[in-house]
Write a protein that holds these residues in place. Structure first.
Motif, PDB file in Angstrom:
ATOM      1  N   VAL A 268       3.414   6.186  -5.682  1.00 58.75           N
ATOM      2  CA  VAL A 268       3.066   6.398  -7.086  1.00 58.75           C
ATOM      3  C   VAL A 268       1.891   7.360  -7.216  1.00 58.75           C
ATOM      4  N   VAL A 269       0.893   7.241  -6.350  1.00 63.17           N
ATOM      5  CA  VAL A 269      -0.260   8.145  -6.413  1.00 63.17           C
ATOM      6  C   VAL A 269       0.191   9.593  -6.238  1.00 63.17           C
TER       7      VAL A 269
ATOM      8  N   GLU B  57       2.064  10.536   9.788  1.00 62.58           N
ATOM      9  CA  GLU B  57       3.164  10.017  10.595  1.00 62.58           C
ATOM     10  C   GLU B  57       3.623   8.661  10.090  1.00 62.58           C
ATOM     11  N   ALA B  58       2.675   7.790   9.753  1.00 59.91           N
ATOM     12  CA  ALA B  58       3.031   6.470   9.240  1.00 59.91           C
ATOM     13  C   ALA B  58       3.780   6.586   7.917  1.00 59.91           C
TER      14      ALA B  58
ATOM     15  N   CYS C 263       0.818  -1.221   0.000  1.00 56.69           N
ATOM     16  CA  CYS C 263       0.000   0.000   0.000  1.00 56.69           C
ATOM     17  C   CYS C 263       0.849   1.267   0.000  1.00 56.69           C
ATOM     18  N   TYR C 264       1.954   1.258   0.736  1.00 59.69           N
ATOM     19  CA  TYR C 264       2.817   2.444   0.756  1.00 59.69           C
ATOM     20  C   TYR C 264       3.480   2.675  -0.594  1.00 59.69           C
ATOM     21  N   GLN C 265       3.888   1.608  -1.267  1.00 61.65           N
ATOM     22  CA  GLN C 265       4.472   1.783  -2.592  1.00 61.65           C
ATOM     23  C   GLN C 265       3.440   2.380  -3.556  1.00 61.65           C
TER      24      GLN C 265
ATOM     25  N   ARG D  42       8.879   6.482   4.448  1.00 54.13           N
ATOM     26  CA  ARG D  42       9.902   7.134   3.646  1.00 54.13           C
ATOM     27  C   ARG D  42      11.281   6.995   4.272  1.00 54.13           C
ATOM     28  N   LYS D  43      11.352   7.002   5.600  1.00 53.79           N
ATOM     29  CA  LYS D  43      12.633   6.765   6.269  1.00 53.79           C
ATOM     30  C   LYS D  43      13.146   5.360   5.957  1.00 53.79           C
TER      31      LYS D  43
END
Length: 504
Positions: A394-395, A484-485, A388-390, A490-491
């Motif tokens: 892209v979004v 925050e998540a 989902c983060y990837q 990204r870190k």
């Protein structure tokens, strides 16, 4: 008139045939996996002969399941894993080596050399694609340089190139006995050898990659009659092949994203998010690909921006096959649901580098945030969140590239069966996620394109009446939790970048 239309959906891990009726409803299917060949780190191969055999088996199996004969199908469409490269002898029909899969990174040295020579902007402007190991040109050049006799064979007409659509269609329409050596504009646009505006092979790109034009297939529209395919022992009537598209482009048609601004995300081995940009190509400054969306016969092409993610569903397979954390892919939802959050664990599955929007071939898989309290459930949940983060990466790039904010996301593909993952997707994006009632949109899109080419359907407006929402997930996280998540994600990505060559 025949009452059905079929699709061969040749994917990264399996091949299936699905037969649809005039209402777009599934009548029958047959699906078979094929071997994943991993000769060394970063190398991924498939056996082209095995894939061809699977195509025969699934078509015959689907027909048998429905009690149909080949002439009960008005046509069949072919959709395929893109960029995967096959070189074969057109006289004998034998491949020179296994197919080099889109995930394969063996062309990294060539890609790096071209980048150092300052060719990146030239390649992107001509092809719409960044220099990366992902695309077919580098894989084909590697074959010509490293497979004994391949370049000499090409010079005398005894070695031709194709992506999987070309390989299947050539064999199914006759092979050495007059098989059609063709590809469509969507697959061609993923080669890094096609002039994106002209939709023809670009001689300067061919010269840059040192690839003979004579090896390449004829470029055709995505929808239109190609030839008659025969299955099994070649006896009896065949089935007209009337469409060919790369899998993500087929899914755009299957999701009816046929108007400018409409977007979908397909969750498979990797994730592929496309937005329809209309009749003119749009170049991205934010790590997205410019690609052909589709071209119906006799019409202008439609273009798209794409965010390609290498490893999403494949991360679940890794937990199952390499780590043994789960016994089947379906088990991950229950395991991940055993905890309320990820426990601070983030997993960046950069097994073969990162694709959009980072395009870092040197990135490698990273798990961060482990503590003594970490359990296998936290790792399972972090794997779903990584998918989902990837997508969120892209979004955001897509919103920057188009100047518009996405209001909802249409989704399809195998991972969408995982309700927890789709809920996490809605939470992480902060927008609704919508799944169609007919989830096999890749095969459906190939069938739609073949049916439109033969008059089985009149066009997209008729097809729009067949799309219905099956399920919707609404976001539940607050804005502060979401931000925050994402900062933590990204870190984690920063720690994966440049790993292979010691930059991080």
């Amino acid at each position: 008139m025949a009452d059905f239309v079929g699709a061969i959906d040749q994917g990264t891990t399996s091949t299936r045939c699905i037969i649809f009726d005039h209402d777009g409803l599934e009548v029958a299917r047959k699906q078979l996996e094929h071997d994943q060949i991993l000769p060394r780190p970063g190398w991924v191969e498939h056996d082209p002969a095995q894939i061809l055999q699977r195509a025969h088996e699934v078509v015959l199996g689907a027909l048998a399941t429905a009690g149909l004969a080949p002439d009960d199908l008005v046509a069949i469409g072919v959709t395929n894993q893109r960029e995967t490269t096959v070189v074969w002898d057109p006289v004998t029909g034998k491949p020179y080596l296994n197919a080099i899969v889109w995930q394969d990174t063996r062309s990294a040295q060539l890609v790096s050399a071209l980048a150092r020579a300052g060719k990146g902007d030239f390649v992107r402007q001509r092809s719409g694609l960044p220099l990366a190991t992902y695309f077919s040109a580098g894989k084909l050049r590697w074959i010509l340089d490293n497979v004994e006799g391949a370049r000499a064979a090409a010079a005398r007409g005894r070695a031709v190139f194709g992506t999987i659509d070309s390989w299947l269609i050539w064999n199914l329409t006759g092979g050495p006995r007059g098989g059609r050596h063709v590809t469509d504009v969507t697959n061609a646009s993923r080669s890094q050898l096609l002039g994106l505006r002209e939709l023809s092979w670009d001689q300067e790109l061919l010269d840059l990659f040192d690839i003979p034009l004579e090896m390449l297939p004829e470029v055709r529209p995505s929808s239109g009659p190609v030839g008659v395919a025969r299955f099994g022992d070649d006896a009896g009537p065949g089935i007209l092949v009337a469409a060919a598209l790369g899998d993500q482009h087929a899914a755009m048609i299957g999701q009816l994203c046929t108007r400018t601004g409409e977007a979908k995300n397909t969750y498979g081995t990797g994730n592929f998010l496309l937005v329809n940009t209309g009749p003119e190509p749009v170049w991205s400054e934010h790590g997205l690909l410019t690609t052909v969306c589709y071209q119906m016969e006799g019409q202008r092409p439609t273009y798209a921006l794409e965010g390609s993610i290498a490893v999403t569903g494949a991360a679940v397979q890794w937990l199952r096959d390499q780590i043994g954390l789960i016994g089947s892919a379906g088990e991950i939802e229950g395991l991940a649901s055993a905890v309320d959050d990820n426990g601070g664990v983030y997993f960046v599955p950069a097994f073969s580098g990162l694709f959009a929007p980072y395009w870092d071939a040197a990135a490698r898989g990273t798990v961060v945030g482990l503590t003594r309290a970490t359990t296998k459930a936290h790792l399972a949940r972090a794997t779903l969140e990584a998918i989902c983060y990837q997508t969120k990466d892209v979004v955001l790039a897509m919103e920057q590239g188009t100047g518009t904010q996405m209001e909802s996301l249409r989704v399809d593909g195998g991972v969408t069966a995982n309700s927890l993952c789709m809920q996490l997707q809605a939470d992480i994006l902060g927008i609704p996620v919508s799944k169609p009632a007919i989830s096999e949109t890749t095969a459906l899109g190939a069938a739609f394109a073949a049916g439109c080419a033969t008059g089985f359907w009149s066009g997209f407006e008729e097809l729009r009446s067949l799309w219905h929402e099956g399920r919707r997930w609404e976001p539940t996280w607050g804005a502060a939790e979401r931000e925050e998540a994402y900062r933590s994600w990204r870190k984690a990505v920063e720690r994966s970048l440049g790993w292979e060559d010691g930059q991080a």
